[in-house]
Motif scaffolding. Structure first.
Motif, short mmCIF file in Angstrom:
data_model
loop_
_atom_site.label_atom_id
_atom_site.label_comp_id
_atom_site.label_asym_id
_atom_site.label_seq_id
_atom_site.Cartn_x
_atom_site.Cartn_y
_atom_site.Cartn_z
N VAL A 158 0.84 -1.17 -0.04
CA VAL A 158 -0.10 0.20 -0.06
C VAL A 158 0.76 1.25 0.05
O VAL A 158 0.51 2.33 -0.22
N LEU A 159 2.24 1.32 0.21
CA LEU A 159 3.03 2.18 0.29
C LEU A 159 3.15 2.97 -1.05
O LEU A 159 2.91 4.26 -1.03
N TRP A 160 3.09 2.03 -2.16
CA TRP A 160 3.31 3.01 -3.62
C TRP A 160 2.04 3.62 -3.90
O TRP A 160 2.30 4.96 -4.24
N PRO A 161 0.87 3.34 -3.99
CA PRO A 161 -0.26 4.25 -4.29
C PRO A 161 -0.13 5.42 -3.42
O PRO A 161 -0.08 6.75 -4.18
N ILE A 162 0.12 5.41 -2.22
CA ILE A 162 0.13 6.79 -1.04
C ILE A 162 1.22 7.50 -1.61
O ILE A 162 1.08 8.62 -2.01
N LEU A 163 2.48 6.93 -1.77
CA LEU A 163 3.41 7.63 -2.27
C LEU A 163 3.54 8.31 -3.26
O LEU A 163 3.60 9.64 -3.80
N VAL A 164 3.14 7.52 -4.43
CA VAL A 164 3.09 7.96 -5.97
C VAL A 164 1.95 9.33 -5.84
O VAL A 164 2.26 10.22 -6.44
N GLN A 165 0.74 9.01 -5.36
CA GLN A 165 -0.45 10.12 -5.33
C GLN A 165 0.13 11.15 -4.62
O GLN A 165 0.04 12.62 -5.33
N THR A 166 1.09 11.17 -3.74
CA THR A 166 1.13 12.34 -2.86
C THR A 166 2.41 12.95 -3.48
O THR A 166 2.27 14.48 -3.73
N ILE A 167 3.25 12.23 -4.08
CA ILE A 167 4.18 13.08 -5.00
C ILE A 167 3.81 13.93 -6.22
O ILE A 167 3.88 15.12 -6.24
N TYR A 168 2.75 13.24 -6.74
CA TYR A 168 1.86 13.78 -7.73
C TYR A 168 1.22 15.15 -7.38
O TYR A 168 1.29 16.37 -8.02
N GLY A 169 0.64 14.95 -6.15
CA GLY A 169 -0.08 16.21 -5.75
C GLY A 169 0.54 17.45 -5.26
O GLY A 169 0.29 18.39 -5.65
N ALA A 170 1.84 16.98 -4.70
CA ALA A 170 2.83 17.92 -4.39
C ALA A 170 3.41 18.67 -5.58
O ALA A 170 3.72 20.12 -5.77
N LEU A 190 5.51 29.36 4.27
CA LEU A 190 4.19 29.49 3.90
C LEU A 190 3.80 28.88 2.76
O LEU A 190 2.46 28.34 2.59
N ARG A 191 4.61 29.04 1.63
CA ARG A 191 3.92 28.34 0.43
C ARG A 191 3.78 26.72 0.76
O ARG A 191 2.98 26.25 0.06
N PHE A 192 4.77 26.03 1.50
CA PHE A 192 4.68 24.91 1.61
C PHE A 192 3.33 24.50 2.38
O PHE A 192 2.45 23.66 1.98
N VAL A 193 2.84 25.32 3.67
CA VAL A 193 1.94 24.92 4.38
C VAL A 193 0.53 25.41 3.83
O VAL A 193 -0.47 24.53 4.02
N LYS A 194 0.46 26.68 3.05
CA LYS A 194 -0.66 26.94 2.47
C LYS A 194 -0.96 26.59 1.29
O LYS A 194 -2.14 26.87 0.67
N VAL A 195 -0.03 26.50 0.42
CA VAL A 195 -0.36 26.11 -0.90
C VAL A 195 0.03 24.48 -1.27
O VAL A 195 -0.74 23.72 -1.75
N VAL A 196 1.09 24.09 -0.89
CA VAL A 196 1.65 22.79 -1.44
C VAL A 196 0.78 21.80 -0.60
O VAL A 196 0.19 20.67 -1.12
N LEU A 197 0.86 21.91 0.96
CA LEU A 197 -0.05 20.97 1.54
C LEU A 197 -1.48 20.61 1.04
O LEU A 197 -1.83 19.74 0.56
N PRO A 202 -5.86 16.57 -1.51
CA PRO A 202 -6.98 15.23 -2.10
C PRO A 202 -6.15 14.42 -2.96
O PRO A 202 -7.06 13.16 -3.20
N PHE A 203 -5.22 14.53 -3.72
CA PHE A 203 -4.22 13.51 -4.15
C PHE A 203 -3.90 12.40 -3.42
O PHE A 203 -4.15 11.31 -3.55
N ALA A 204 -3.20 12.69 -2.14
CA ALA A 204 -2.81 11.87 -1.02
C ALA A 204 -4.22 11.23 -0.48
O ALA A 204 -4.07 9.95 -0.40
N ALA A 205 -5.34 11.80 -0.40
CA ALA A 205 -6.32 11.13 -0.05
C ALA A 205 -6.83 10.21 -1.07
O ALA A 205 -7.28 8.85 -0.48
N THR A 206 -6.96 10.35 -2.33
CA THR A 206 -6.92 9.25 -3.07
C THR A 206 -6.17 8.26 -3.01
O THR A 206 -6.66 6.84 -3.26
N GLY A 207 -4.69 8.41 -2.93
CA GLY A 207 -3.88 7.46 -2.82
C GLY A 207 -4.34 6.58 -1.71
O GLY A 207 -4.15 5.34 -1.47
N VAL A 208 -4.79 7.20 -0.41
CA VAL A 208 -5.15 6.40 0.52
C VAL A 208 -6.47 5.50 0.64
O VAL A 208 -6.35 4.35 1.10
#
Lengths: 284, 268
Positions: A158-170, A190-197, A202-208
């Motif tokens: 299960v690591l892979w779908p989560i990892l790949v989706q999160t990378i894609y989303g970021a 600020l960019r990381f907290v308010k924009v990247v995260l 939603p991508f990470a959530a799909t991965g999960v």
């Protein structure tokens, strides 16, 4: 969905009192859908019964539908079944949790650092295409047919779908947003907290969600193949004991567990990331 | 629009410096395959002036605007804000993009969208909030602060994007086809909003547009780009002052004259 509903999803409708006519149309549609679903189920049952009655496949292998239904109900009354269910679900969830704890932070890191992404790209491509069941013999050798072994195998699947989706989303930040952030000189933290995260969420959530379904599949698969205690172990034993109806009842329960897991996560995700569901109007 | 009483925090927005490009050229690519898009441009935007940049589509208007914003580095020449050469985006120059629906962050409420660039400047939360509310008032969105962008219409989203640029203390607003994807009535309202903000706040505005009527209605000067690579083929002065009216101004003989002249320059 009518155009008016698309323009005004229920929670933002300018007029909170929905006209009753629309509701009637909607409930009629829902009844229509339920009829279709029931029809499909009946069709499958009919085909099954036909195959059984015709003797096309050995009656030893294909039990009558009625037997499966009876086993299905009987199982729910036994403590052994619930213990097996708890074992399987808890192993799957532990593996999934480990996958989230490792996959999301690493995904974010690899997503924001081009250098890290480039150096890890090959490993990720390999990992995601590696059939996790192939690990099983080695794992059984090292850890034995235990819950720990099962959790490790679930995690490595299960690591892979989560990892790949999160990378894609970021990584996948809309160019207009990227320009906006640059134009307003948003500092990196600020960019990381308010924009990247939030962009990656939603991508990470799909991965999960993908990973959650996979975790149940892998857990049961591992149990079937290695006879580790749990639903899969019981299923495999029922099969070797010549009780196909019981085995099939377990299969149906396995499917229901996966379905329930997906439903729960979909609801949680909808609550936590309401802006995304609304902004993109996605459907399950 | 009754916005005057909300603008006390915005008074220091008054533009003090001209924004200018000097001998600017821009090429994409390198070596023999390089494509020159802009050739030796000189454009100067005086404080409190509205300049419109028009030209056929694909001529390089957006490239010029991105250079003015500091988002693109010129190949030769320089972008000057007052006496200083710009090497990247600066506080005083804010950009409003054409694609408002994508430039507002969908996970933030409108007020947070407006105030979050201020957080990067280290402004305190209460001050950020007050300024964001004032700017939303100034663009005619007093009640939109708690809504998400997807709950706003296209015109409202573009107003919110303008509010964000104002809040960021921009003295110069750069707008890239800002009203290209809203309906005609909303477009007129937004044009009048730009004129109103210019008069009330004393800011300078650069608008890239393909709509010649819009350019003449808004601008003190219209810069006409044409050719490959693009160069300035004409600069048309528009003599209507700061107060304009969608019906009367557009009926003036000078309006028709400027319009015809620009159209002629672009067609040729």
């Amino acid at each position: 969905m009518t155009i008016a509903e698309k323009l005004y999803p229920p929670s933002v409708a300018p007029n909170p009192k929905k006209p009753s006519g629309r509701r009637r149309v909607r409930s009629r549609k829902r009844i229509g859908l339920a009829a279709w679903q029931l029809g499909t189920a009946l069709l499958i049952a009919a085909v099954w019964t036909l195959v059984y009655e015709s003797g096309l496949l050995s009656r030893e292998l294909v039990p009558p539908l009625w037997d499966v239904a009876r086993e299905f109900v009987t199982l729910a009354g036994t403590a052994a079944f619930w213990a097996a269910l708890a074992t399987t679900v808890s192993n799957a969830l532990t593996g999934l949790a480990a996958g989230i704890v490792v996959g999301v932070p690493f995904g974010l890191l690899l997503g924001i650092s081009q250098a890290a992404y480039r150096s890890a790209q090959f490993l990720i491509e390999l990992g995601r295409s590696f059939p996790v069941i192939a690990l099983l013999p080695v794992m059984v050798l090292v850890l034995g047919a235990t819950s720990q072994m099962e959790i490790v195998v679930v995690f490595s699947g299960v690591l892979w779908p989560i990892l790949v989706q999160t990378i894609y989303g970021a990584r996948r930040i809309d160019p207009v947003i990227a320009d906006t952030v640059r134009g307003y000189r948003i500092p990196p933290l600020l960019r990381f907290v308010k924009v990247v995260l939030p962009n990656a969420a939603p991508f990470a959530a799909t991965g999960v969600r993908i990973a959650a379904s996979a975790s149940i599949l892998i857990a049961i698969g591992v149990e079937v193949l290695s006879l580790t205690p749990g639903m899969g172990g019981n299923l495999a034993r029922a099969q070797t004991d010549g009780a196909p109806a019981l085995a099939l009842a377990y299969v149906v329960y396995a499917g229901l567990v996966g379905l329930a897991m997906n439903k729960i996560l979909w609801t949680v995700e909808g609550r936590a990331l309401a802006w995304n569901r609304r902004a993109t109007r996605s459907e399950p | 629009m009754t916005t005057a009483e909300h603008l006390d925090l915005l008074d220091e927005r008054r533009a003090r410096h001209p924004l200018a490009v000097k001998g600017l050229s821009k090429s994409y690519g390198e070596g023999s395959t390089a494509v020159r898009v802009l050739e030796d441009l000189d454009v100067r935007v005086e404080p409190n002036e509205i300049v419109c940049i028009v030209g056929p589509s694909g001529v390089g208007k957006t490239t010029l605007l991105r250079c003015l914003a500091g988002l693109l580095a010129p190949t030769t020449g320089a972008v000057m804000f007052g006496p200083t050469t710009m090497t990247g985006p600066i506080l005083e120059v804010g950009v409003v993009f054409q694609d408002y629906s994508r430039s507002l962050l969908p996970w933030m409420r409108t007020r947070e969208n407006v105030s979050f660039p201020l957080q990067g400047k280290g402004m305190r939360k209460a001050a950020r909030r007050a300024l964001a509310d004032q700017c939303l008032n100034a663009v005619g969105l007093p009640d939109a602060g708690r809504k998400y962008p997807w709950q706003l219409s296209g015109g409202m989203q573009q107003r919110a994007a303008i509010a964000r640029a104002l809040a960021y203390q921009s003295e110069v607003l750069l707008m890239d086809e800002p009203f290209a994807s809203v309906d005609a009535q909303t477009r007129f309202d937004l044009e009048d909003l730009v004129l109103h903000l210019r008069k009330r706040l004393g800011i300078s505005v650069v608008v890239v547009t393909h709509d010649i009527d819009e350019a003449v209605y808004l601008a003190d000067r219209v810069v006409v780009l044409s050719g490959h690579p693009a160069h300035v083929v004409d600069v048309v002065e528009v003599p209507f002052g700061q107060d304009r009216d969608q019906i009367q101004t557009k009926a003036e003989p000078a309006f028709t004259e400027a319009r015809a002249r620009i159209l002629g320059r672009i067609r040729r």
